[in-house]
Scaffold this active site. Structure first.
Site, PDB file in Angstrom:
ATOM      1  N   ASN A 165      46.087  44.981   8.356  1.00 24.58           N
ATOM      2  CA  ASN A 165      45.578  46.054   7.490  1.00 24.58           C
ATOM      3  C   ASN A 165      44.080  46.303   7.654  1.00 24.58           C
ATOM      4  OD1 ASN A 165      45.564  47.636   4.746  1.00 24.58           O
ATOM      5  ND2 ASN A 165      44.087  45.970   4.474  1.00 24.58           N
TER       6      ASN A 165
ATOM      7  N   TYR B 281      37.408  55.807  15.042  1.00 24.32           N
ATOM      8  CA  TYR B 281      38.507  55.353  14.179  1.00 24.32           C
ATOM      9  C   TYR B 281      39.843  55.910  14.674  1.00 24.32           C
ATOM     10  CZ  TYR B 281      41.070  55.027   9.686  1.00 24.32           C
ATOM     11  OH  TYR B 281      41.980  54.772   8.688  1.00 24.32           O
TER      12      TYR B 281
HETATM   13  N1  LIG Z   1      41.895  54.774   2.427  1.00 24.29           N
HETATM   14  C1  LIG Z   1      42.399  55.710   3.206  1.00 24.29           C
HETATM   15  O1  LIG Z   1      42.328  56.909   2.895  1.00 24.29           O
HETATM   16  C2  LIG Z   1      43.125  55.329   4.484  1.00 24.29           C
HETATM   17  C3  LIG Z   1      43.767  56.349   5.189  1.00 24.29           C
HETATM   18  C4  LIG Z   1      44.470  56.036   6.342  1.00 24.29           C
HETATM   19  C5  LIG Z   1      44.522  54.731   6.784  1.00 24.29           C
HETATM   20  N2  LIG Z   1      43.877  53.759   6.088  1.00 24.29           N
HETATM   21  C6  LIG Z   1      43.978  52.395   6.611  1.00 24.29           C
HETATM   22  O2  LIG Z   1      44.459  51.519   5.606  1.00 24.29           O
HETATM   23  C7  LIG Z   1      43.938  50.207   5.841  1.00 24.29           C
HETATM   24  C8  LIG Z   1      43.289  49.683   4.580  1.00 24.29           C
HETATM   25  O3  LIG Z   1      42.185  50.508   4.270  1.00 24.29           O
HETATM   26  P1  LIG Z   1      41.549  50.632   2.813  1.00 24.29           P
HETATM   27  O4  LIG Z   1      41.557  52.071   2.485  1.00 24.29           O
HETATM   28  O5  LIG Z   1      42.154  49.657   1.896  1.00 24.29           O
HETATM   29  O6  LIG Z   1      40.035  50.251   3.187  1.00 24.29           O
HETATM   30  P2  LIG Z   1      38.974  49.239   2.547  1.00 24.29           P
HETATM   31  O7  LIG Z   1      37.701  49.514   3.256  1.00 24.29           O
HETATM   32  O8  LIG Z   1      39.014  49.332   1.075  1.00 24.29           O
HETATM   33  O9  LIG Z   1      39.548  47.823   2.981  1.00 24.29           O
HETATM   34  C9  LIG Z   1      39.449  47.342   4.293  1.00 24.29           C
HETATM   35  C10 LIG Z   1      39.225  45.850   4.237  1.00 24.29           C
HETATM   36  O10 LIG Z   1      39.091  45.378   5.588  1.00 24.29           O
HETATM   37  C11 LIG Z   1      38.075  44.400   5.589  1.00 24.29           C
HETATM   38  N3  LIG Z   1      37.498  44.199   6.907  1.00 24.29           N
HETATM   39  C12 LIG Z   1      36.578  44.971   7.546  1.00 24.29           C
HETATM   40  N4  LIG Z   1      36.241  44.414   8.718  1.00 24.29           N
HETATM   41  C13 LIG Z   1      36.969  43.270   8.830  1.00 24.29           C
HETATM   42  C14 LIG Z   1      37.068  42.256   9.811  1.00 24.29           C
HETATM   43  N5  LIG Z   1      36.327  42.288  10.946  1.00 24.29           N
HETATM   44  N6  LIG Z   1      37.929  41.235   9.605  1.00 24.29           N
HETATM   45  C15 LIG Z   1      38.656  41.174   8.466  1.00 24.29           C
HETATM   46  N7  LIG Z   1      38.592  42.089   7.497  1.00 24.29           N
HETATM   47  C16 LIG Z   1      37.760  43.131   7.679  1.00 24.29           C
HETATM   48  C17 LIG Z   1      37.052  44.910   4.586  1.00 24.29           C
HETATM   49  O11 LIG Z   1      36.166  43.877   4.176  1.00 24.29           O
HETATM   50  C18 LIG Z   1      37.940  45.455   3.485  1.00 24.29           C
HETATM   51  O12 LIG Z   1      38.219  44.482   2.520  1.00 24.29           O
HETATM   52  C19 LIG Z   1      42.995  50.344   7.036  1.00 24.29           C
HETATM   53  O13 LIG Z   1      43.679  49.992   8.225  1.00 24.29           O
HETATM   54  C20 LIG Z   1      42.658  51.815   7.042  1.00 24.29           C
HETATM   55  O14 LIG Z   1      42.274  52.267   8.324  1.00 24.29           O
HETATM   56  C21 LIG Z   1      43.174  54.027   4.959  1.00 24.29           C
END
Ligand SMILES: NC(=O)c1ccc[n+]([C@@H]2O[C@H](COP(=O)([O-])OP(=O)(O)OC[C@H]3O[C@@H](n4cnc5c(N)ncnc54)[C@H](O)[C@@H]3O)[C@@H](O)[C@H]2O)c1
Length: 250
Positions: A94, A159
Site C-alpha cells: 500500500n 507517480y
Molecule cells: N488518496 C488517494 O486519493 C489515492 C488515490 C489513488 C491511489 N492511492 C494509493 O493508495 C495507497 C495509500 O495512499 P493513502 O492515500 O493512504 O496515502 P498516505 O500518504 O496517507 O499514506 C501512505 C503511507 O505510506 C507511507 N510511506 C511513504 N514512503 C514509505 C516508504 N518508503 N516505506 C514505507 N512506507 C512509506 C507514508 O508514511 C504513509 O503512512 C497508495 O499506494 C496511494 O498511491 C491513493
C-alpha cells in the site's frame, strides 16, 4: 473480538503485513483486517503514527518499521514475522508517495525516489513474501495502484509511471505465482480522503474531473475491497484489476 456477521471473521487466523499503514488507507486496511480476525503487522516509516495505530487496534496488531525501498529491511521484517507467527498469508503493498510536479519541471531525484518507493518497493515486497507463502501453500498479495492508470492526472507524471508499473507487475506476478496458489491482485482507488491528498497542489486538485458519485471516497471503502481480496471469498480471483473510485475513471 469484533468480527463480521455471523461471528466468524473472513480473515480469521490469517497473518497480514500491510505497508504504509501508519495512516490513510493502510491504517484503514489494518483496522478492517483486525475486525475480520487477522493478525496484522502494521509497517511504515512513520514510527509515532504507526505505534498509535496499533495501540488503538489492540493485541492482534503490531508495528514494525519498514522502508519498502530497502531490501534488507524487507528480509528482516518477513523473517521475524514468519518466525513469530508461523507464516505470512497476506501482503498489502500500500505504501506510496506522490512527488507532484509538472513533467517539464520534475526533478530527476524526485522521479527516482518515487520509483524506489512505489515500484521497486512493490517488487521487493512480492519477492520477500513469496518464500513464506510457498512454504504455507497459499497466499494473497494485494497491490495498490491508482485510478491514474485509467485517467490522466496532470502533475503526477512520476507517480502515474509507477502505478502503471504496479498494474503490470501484478499481472506477471499473478502468472508466475499461480502454480504456488499465491494470488496477486491490484486495487485502483480514485480520489480518497487521506493525508496523501494534501501532497497534491490545490490547483491540481481543482482541475480534477468531478467524481460521478459526488464525493471523495473514504479509506474504509478501499479497505473493504482489500479485505475481500485477502480472504477466501476471492479464492478464484488472481491477476485482476479492482477499481474503487465512485466512477472517477468513467
Ligand atoms: N488518496 C488517494 O486519493 C489515492 C488515490 C489513488 C491511489 N492511492 C494509493 O493508495 C495507497 C495509500 O495512499 P493513502 O492515500 O493512504 O496515502 P498516505 O500518504 O496517507 O499514506 C501512505 C503511507 O505510506 C507511507 N510511506 C511513504 N514512503 C514509505 C516508504 N518508503 N516505506 C514505507 N512506507 C512509506 C507514508 O508514511 C504513509 O503512512 C497508495 O499506494 C496511494 O498511491 C491513493
Amino acid at each position: 473480538m469484533t468480527t463480521s456477521a455471523g461471528g466468524k471473521g473472513s480473515l480469521d487466523g490469517k497473518v497480514a503485513i500491510i505497508t504504509g499503514a501508519a495512516r490513510g488507507q493502510g491504517a484503514a486496511a489494518a483496522a478492517q483486517f483486525v475486525r475480520e480476525g487477522a493478525r496484522v503487522v502494521v509497517t511504515d516509516v512513520l514510527d509515532g503514527p504507526g505505534d498509535a495505530v496499533v495501540r488503538v487496534l489492540g493485541e492482534r496488531a503490531e508495528y514494525r518499521r519498514l522502508d519498502v525501498s530497502d531490501e534488507q529491511a524487507w528480509a528482516k521484517v518477513v523473517a521475524e514475522v514468519e518466525a513469530s507467527h508461523g507464516g505470512i498469508d497476506v501482503l498489502v503493498n500500500n505504501a506510496a508517495i506522490t512527488g507532484s510536479a509538472p513533467l517539464d519541471e520534475m526533478p530527476l531525484d524526485t522521479f527516482d525516489q518515487i520509483y524506489r518507493v512505489n515500484q521497486r518497493g512493490v517488487l521487493l515486497g512480492m519477492r520477500a513474501v513469496a518464500g513464506p507463502m510457498r512454504r504455507a501453500g497459499s497466499g494473497s498479495i494485494v497491490n495498490v495502484a491508482s485510478a491514474a492508470v485509467f485517467r490522466a492526472l496532470p502533475g503526477l507524471i512520476g507517480y502515474t509511471a509507477t502505478k502503471f508499473a504496479v498494474q503490470g507487475m501484478t499481472k506477471v506476478a499473478a502468472a508466475e505465482f499461480a502454480p504456488d496458489n499465491i494470488r496477486v491482485n491490484v486495487i485502483h482507488p480514485g480520489l480518497i480522503n487521506t493525508p496523501m491528498r494534501e501532497d497534491i497542489p490545490a490547483e491540481e486538485n481543482a482541475r480534477r474531473p468531478k467524481v460521478p458519485l459526488g464525493r471523495l471516497g473514504e479509506p474504509h471503502e478501499v479497505a473493504q475491497l482489500a479485505a475481500f481480496l485477502a480472504s477466501e471469498a476471492s479464492s478464484y480471483i488472481t491477476g485482476g484489476d479492482f477499481v474503487v473510485d465512485g466512477g472517477f475513471a468513467l
